[in-house]
Design a protein around this motif. Structure first.
Motif, PDB file in Angstrom:
ATOM      1  N   TYR A 157      -2.035  14.325   2.033  1.00 23.42           N
ATOM      2  CA  TYR A 157      -2.432  13.018   2.567  1.00 23.42           C
ATOM      3  C   TYR A 157      -1.379  11.996   2.174  1.00 23.42           C
ATOM      4  O   TYR A 157      -1.027  11.880   0.997  1.00 23.42           O
ATOM      5  CB  TYR A 157      -3.804  12.567   2.051  1.00 23.42           C
ATOM      6  CG  TYR A 157      -4.167  11.200   2.595  1.00 23.42           C
ATOM      7  CD1 TYR A 157      -4.511  11.054   3.941  1.00 23.42           C
ATOM      8  CD2 TYR A 157      -4.111  10.056   1.805  1.00 23.42           C
ATOM      9  CE1 TYR A 157      -4.797   9.798   4.471  1.00 23.42           C
ATOM     10  CE2 TYR A 157      -4.401   8.801   2.324  1.00 23.42           C
ATOM     11  CZ  TYR A 157      -4.741   8.681   3.658  1.00 23.42           C
ATOM     12  OH  TYR A 157      -5.019   7.438   4.192  1.00 23.42           O
ATOM     13  N   HIS A 158      -0.872  11.255   3.171  1.00 23.57           N
ATOM     14  CA  HIS A 158       0.173  10.282   2.866  1.00 23.57           C
ATOM     15  C   HIS A 158      -0.130   8.881   3.381  1.00 23.57           C
ATOM     16  O   HIS A 158       0.700   7.984   3.228  1.00 23.57           O
ATOM     17  CB  HIS A 158       1.517  10.755   3.424  1.00 23.57           C
ATOM     18  CG  HIS A 158       2.014  12.025   2.784  1.00 23.57           C
ATOM     19  ND1 HIS A 158       2.456  12.076   1.484  1.00 23.57           N
ATOM     20  CD2 HIS A 158       2.117  13.294   3.268  1.00 23.57           C
ATOM     21  CE1 HIS A 158       2.818  13.328   1.181  1.00 23.57           C
ATOM     22  NE2 HIS A 158       2.619  14.079   2.246  1.00 23.57           N
ATOM     23  N   GLY A 159      -1.286   8.686   4.041  1.00 24.61           N
ATOM     24  CA  GLY A 159      -1.607   7.329   4.474  1.00 24.61           C
ATOM     25  C   GLY A 159      -2.104   7.265   5.898  1.00 24.61           C
ATOM     26  O   GLY A 159      -2.322   8.293   6.549  1.00 24.61           O
ATOM     27  N   GLU A 181       3.439  15.756  -2.165  1.00 16.21           N
ATOM     28  CA  GLU A 181       2.761  15.226  -3.358  1.00 16.21           C
ATOM     29  C   GLU A 181       2.859  16.294  -4.449  1.00 16.21           C
ATOM     30  O   GLU A 181       2.504  17.446  -4.208  1.00 16.21           O
ATOM     31  CB  GLU A 181       1.268  15.013  -3.092  1.00 16.21           C
ATOM     32  CG  GLU A 181       0.896  14.021  -2.026  1.00 16.21           C
ATOM     33  CD  GLU A 181      -0.501  14.342  -1.475  1.00 16.21           C
ATOM     34  OE1 GLU A 181      -1.485  13.815  -1.994  1.00 16.21           O
ATOM     35  OE2 GLU A 181      -0.591  15.132  -0.516  1.00 16.21           O
ATOM     36  N   ASN A 223       5.173   4.967   2.044  1.00 26.30           N
ATOM     37  CA  ASN A 223       5.621   6.208   2.697  1.00 26.30           C
ATOM     38  C   ASN A 223       6.275   5.921   4.040  1.00 26.30           C
ATOM     39  O   ASN A 223       7.243   6.578   4.427  1.00 26.30           O
ATOM     40  CB  ASN A 223       4.435   7.167   2.857  1.00 26.30           C
ATOM     41  CG  ASN A 223       4.104   7.859   1.544  1.00 26.30           C
ATOM     42  OD1 ASN A 223       4.988   8.107   0.727  1.00 26.30           O
ATOM     43  ND2 ASN A 223       2.847   8.161   1.326  1.00 26.30           N
ATOM     44  N   SER A 241       0.840  -1.201   0.000  1.00 23.01           N
ATOM     45  CA  SER A 241       0.000   0.000   0.000  1.00 23.01           C
ATOM     46  C   SER A 241       0.872   1.247   0.000  1.00 23.01           C
ATOM     47  O   SER A 241       2.062   1.198   0.346  1.00 23.01           O
ATOM     48  CB  SER A 241      -0.885   0.023   1.257  1.00 23.01           C
ATOM     49  OG  SER A 241      -0.063   0.186   2.398  1.00 23.01           O
ATOM     50  N   GLY A 242       0.225   2.361  -0.367  1.00 21.28           N
ATOM     51  CA  GLY A 242       0.924   3.643  -0.353  1.00 21.28           C
ATOM     52  C   GLY A 242       1.367   4.021   1.053  1.00 21.28           C
ATOM     53  O   GLY A 242       2.444   4.600   1.251  1.00 21.28           O
ATOM     54  N   THR A 243       0.537   3.689   2.023  1.00 23.63           N
ATOM     55  CA  THR A 243       0.891   3.971   3.419  1.00 23.63           C
ATOM     56  C   THR A 243       2.229   3.322   3.771  1.00 23.63           C
ATOM     57  O   THR A 243       3.142   3.984   4.287  1.00 23.63           O
ATOM     58  CB  THR A 243      -0.194   3.409   4.363  1.00 23.63           C
ATOM     59  OG1 THR A 243      -1.423   4.079   4.110  1.00 23.63           O
ATOM     60  CG2 THR A 243       0.194   3.563   5.814  1.00 23.63           C
ATOM     61  N   VAL A 266       2.062   8.552  -5.399  1.00 24.79           N
ATOM     62  CA  VAL A 266       1.004   7.541  -5.326  1.00 24.79           C
ATOM     63  C   VAL A 266      -0.132   7.849  -6.305  1.00 24.79           C
ATOM     64  O   VAL A 266      -0.688   6.953  -6.918  1.00 24.79           O
ATOM     65  CB  VAL A 266       0.504   7.393  -3.870  1.00 24.79           C
ATOM     66  CG1 VAL A 266      -0.810   6.616  -3.800  1.00 24.79           C
ATOM     67  CG2 VAL A 266       1.570   6.707  -3.024  1.00 24.79           C
ATOM     68  N   GLN A 267      -0.470   9.119  -6.471  1.00 28.34           N
ATOM     69  CA  GLN A 267      -1.543   9.456  -7.416  1.00 28.34           C
ATOM     70  C   GLN A 267      -1.003  10.013  -8.731  1.00 28.34           C
ATOM     71  O   GLN A 267      -1.661   9.930  -9.757  1.00 28.34           O
ATOM     72  CB  GLN A 267      -2.511  10.466  -6.781  1.00 28.34           C
ATOM     73  CG  GLN A 267      -3.230   9.896  -5.567  1.00 28.34           C
ATOM     74  CD  GLN A 267      -4.644  10.441  -5.371  1.00 28.34           C
ATOM     75  OE1 GLN A 267      -5.205  11.131  -6.206  1.00 28.34           O
ATOM     76  NE2 GLN A 267      -5.234  10.110  -4.226  1.00 28.34           N
ATOM     77  N   VAL A 323      -5.989  13.548  -2.089  1.00 25.44           N
ATOM     78  CA  VAL A 323      -7.091  13.748  -1.152  1.00 25.44           C
ATOM     79  C   VAL A 323      -7.351  15.251  -0.958  1.00 25.44           C
ATOM     80  O   VAL A 323      -8.487  15.691  -0.774  1.00 25.44           O
ATOM     81  CB  VAL A 323      -6.742  13.066   0.196  1.00 25.44           C
ATOM     82  CG1 VAL A 323      -7.678  13.511   1.299  1.00 25.44           C
ATOM     83  CG2 VAL A 323      -6.773  11.545   0.036  1.00 25.44           C
ATOM     84  N   ASP A 371       5.895  11.909  -3.124  1.00 29.02           N
ATOM     85  CA  ASP A 371       4.815  10.920  -3.011  1.00 29.02           C
ATOM     86  C   ASP A 371       4.069  10.917  -4.343  1.00 29.02           C
ATOM     87  O   ASP A 371       3.259  11.794  -4.625  1.00 29.02           O
ATOM     88  CB  ASP A 371       3.895  11.298  -1.839  1.00 29.02           C
ATOM     89  CG  ASP A 371       2.741  10.307  -1.674  1.00 29.02           C
ATOM     90  OD1 ASP A 371       2.372   9.651  -2.661  1.00 29.02           O
ATOM     91  OD2 ASP A 371       2.196  10.221  -0.557  1.00 29.02           O
ATOM     92  N   LYS A 381      -1.223   2.525  -5.825  1.00 31.28           N
ATOM     93  CA  LYS A 381      -2.426   2.638  -6.659  1.00 31.28           C
ATOM     94  C   LYS A 381      -2.262   2.074  -8.066  1.00 31.28           C
ATOM     95  O   LYS A 381      -2.329   0.879  -8.260  1.00 31.28           O
ATOM     96  CB  LYS A 381      -2.913   4.089  -6.698  1.00 31.28           C
ATOM     97  CG  LYS A 381      -3.380   4.597  -5.320  1.00 31.28           C
ATOM     98  CD  LYS A 381      -4.273   5.793  -5.443  1.00 31.28           C
ATOM     99  CE  LYS A 381      -4.613   6.429  -4.115  1.00 31.28           C
ATOM    100  NZ  LYS A 381      -5.595   5.687  -3.331  1.00 31.28           N
TER     101      LYS A 381
HETATM  102  C1  PLP Z   1      -0.786  10.634  -2.203  1.00 30.64           C
HETATM  103  C2  PLP Z   1      -1.124   9.412  -1.408  1.00 30.64           C
HETATM  104  N1  PLP Z   1      -0.183   8.850  -0.634  1.00 30.64           N
HETATM  105  C3  PLP Z   1      -0.451   7.750   0.093  1.00 30.64           C
HETATM  106  C4  PLP Z   1      -1.695   7.164   0.081  1.00 30.64           C
HETATM  107  C5  PLP Z   1      -1.962   5.952   0.910  1.00 30.64           C
HETATM  108  O1  PLP Z   1      -2.074   4.838   0.097  1.00 30.64           O
HETATM  109  P1  PLP Z   1      -2.831   3.522   0.609  1.00 30.64           P
HETATM  110  O2  PLP Z   1      -4.270   3.873   0.781  1.00 30.64           O
HETATM  111  O3  PLP Z   1      -2.558   2.538  -0.488  1.00 30.64           O
HETATM  112  O4  PLP Z   1      -2.189   3.122   1.886  1.00 30.64           O
HETATM  113  C6  PLP Z   1      -2.707   7.709  -0.708  1.00 30.64           C
HETATM  114  C7  PLP Z   1      -4.047   7.108  -0.747  1.00 30.64           C
HETATM  115  O5  PLP Z   1      -5.012   7.684  -1.183  1.00 30.64           O
HETATM  116  C8  PLP Z   1      -2.413   8.876  -1.470  1.00 30.64           C
HETATM  117  O6  PLP Z   1      -3.340   9.451  -2.235  1.00 30.64           O
END
Ligand code: PLP
Length: 432
Positions: free
Chosen positions: A137-139, A210, A114, A109-111, A245-246, A215, A243, A273
């Motif tokens: 938002y990072h998790g 980010e 990070n 996962s992104g969480t 992730v998106q 988010v 980050d 993601k």
């Molecule tokens: C920029 C960003 N980092 C980290 C995360 C966390 O990812 P995850 O939900 O896969 O743990 C998200 C989730 O929406 C995100 O948008």
């Protein structure tokens, strides 16, 4: 049927994991950019399961690759054994990351990605001080929540890190909102210097940011801001964590990674993601000397498993072979231009923003910068009634978010645009 499922959901799942829509839907099948619910209604999907179904639904090349792996009988081996697909994917990601001498650590996962980035950054720098950005938002782990600048998404105040906060690129409200792009960069860099001097002991581990806040409602700083920040960080040896992730994998259209809009190379990059197109696949990429700074054994049981990395390889190959980044730029422009000309001038629309296929519309009480989450929700429900799934976001829940699969066609973009425009104009009661 769905009513029953909704009641059962509410009886056994926590209420802090919210469902979309006044009448929540169950998606039971999908193909391309369309999904069908349990009632048999088909929607054009402009949210892709929160930007995760990046290539679309039921893509034969990805499904067949995963089916071939399943047919071997091996779903999981643990990282104690060599995993060919993991090594192959790491090679591709390392090469694409732009980070020299890169190492890749896979998570689910992104969480966790990070968390791993923060782990190696704090170890490498022997400091638990971190710079983070407001509205981020990072998790959902303690450290990831600790660098999340959005109260709605911070489920606990416990924080293993000492965090100092920088301004976001918000152009609607906040101290830097009404500045020109150049002035905003200068002010944000000056703010960083001041924060470093007043809120830290100087030996900060890293800044995490980010390129476009997901988010946070797709708020993004002017291009070049990260370069301004990085110049200051480099004076102190502070690492930069992007980050992605998106924003990764070409979604912004103009670049493969969001950070590239700023003319920098981060020390660490996190992804999640889209690269699994629905399979749980995430990770962190970093310079070897940084990523190697883990003194003990650390591994993720499922991270980079044979199934998820098989999917990841197929997704990445598909993305490159079909140049989906170029498609995101081309089709994204149809959407962005269409939205700007049809609704950008309405009093209730503060901003149409984003890049490529990552676009947001922020709604305010006309003539003010006061957020209008009620209108946003009406638009959101009207989109669904019109046959379009979108997302919501922003610090005040007043941003409609679009992050469709990168395979979106021009026709589908025009179809979705018409539904969006109609939903916005009717919800805002704009005369036809
Ligand atoms: C920029 C960003 N980092 C980290 C995360 C966390 O990812 P995850 O939900 O896969 O743990 C998200 C989730 O929406 C995100 O948008």
């Amino acid at each position: 049927m769905t009513d029953d499922l909704l009641a059962r959901h509410r009886a056994v799942l926590p209420s802090w994991m919210p469902l979309y829509y006044a009448e929540p839907i169950e998606l039971v099948s999908g193909s391309g950019r369309r999904v069908t619910d349990a009632q048999g209604r088909t929607y054009l999907d402009f949210f892709g399961g929160v930007l995760t179904n990046m290539v679309g639904y039921d893509i034969p090349e990805i499904r067949e690759a995963v089916e071939r792996q399943l047919a071997t009988g091996i779903v999981h081996t643990s990282t104690l054994y060599l995993i060919r697909q993991q090594v192959e994917l790491a090679e591709k990601i390392a090469q694409r990351s732009g980070i020299p001498d890169a190492r890749v650590f896979f998570t689910n996962s992104g969480t966790e990605a990070n968390e791993a980035a923060l782990l190696v950054a704090t170890n490498y720098r022997r400091s638990h001080q971190i710079l983070a950005v407001r509205n981020s938002y990072h998790g959902r782990s303690y450290a990831a929540m600790g660098v999340t600048g959005n109260r709605t998404w911070s489920a606990s105040g416990l924080n293993p890190l000492q965090v100092a906060w920088l301004h976001s690129g918000d152009r609607v409200r906040g101290l830097l909102a009404r500045l020109s792009a150049g002035e905003q960069v200068d002010a944000a860099v000056e703010d960083l210097r001041e924060v470093l001097a007043t809120q830290t002991t100087g030996d900060v581990a890293a800044l995490i940011a980010e390129p476009i806040q997901g988010v946070g409602g797709f708020v993004h700083p002017p291009d070049g801001l990260f370069a301004g920040w990085k110049k200051v960080l480099d004076e102190h040896g502070i690492l930069f964590i992007a980050d992605e992730v998106q924003t990764g994998w070409g979604r912004t259209g103009e670049h493969f990674w969001g950070y590239q809009a700023h003319g920098i190379t981060p020390d660490l990059l996190t992804f999640a993601k889209g690269v699994g197109n629905g399979f749980a696949l995430a990770g962190v990429v970093g310079r070897a000397e940084v990523l190697e700074s883990v003194p003990g054994i650390s591994f993720s049981t499922f991270g980079g498993n044979p199934i998820s990395t098989t999917a990841g390889n197929a997704v990445l190959d598909y993305l490159v072979a079909h140049d989906l980044q170029a498609n995101a730029a081309r089709v994204g422009a149809i959407l962005a231009d269409g939205l700007r000309s049809a609704v950008g001038g309405l009093d209730c629309v503060a901003e149409v923003r984003g890049k490529g296929l990552m676009l947001g519309v922020e709604f305010v009480v006309p003539g003010t910068s006061e957020p209008d989450p009620a209108l946003t929700n009406r638009v959101f429900e009207a989109c669904r009634t019109g046959g379009l799934l979108a997302g919501k976001g922003g610090l005040y829940g007043n941003v409609l978010r679009m992050g469709p699969p990168l395979t979106l066609t021009e026709e589908e973009a025009r179809e979705g645009l018409a539904i969006l425009v109609d939903a916005i104009r009717s919800s805002a009661e704009v005369p036809a």
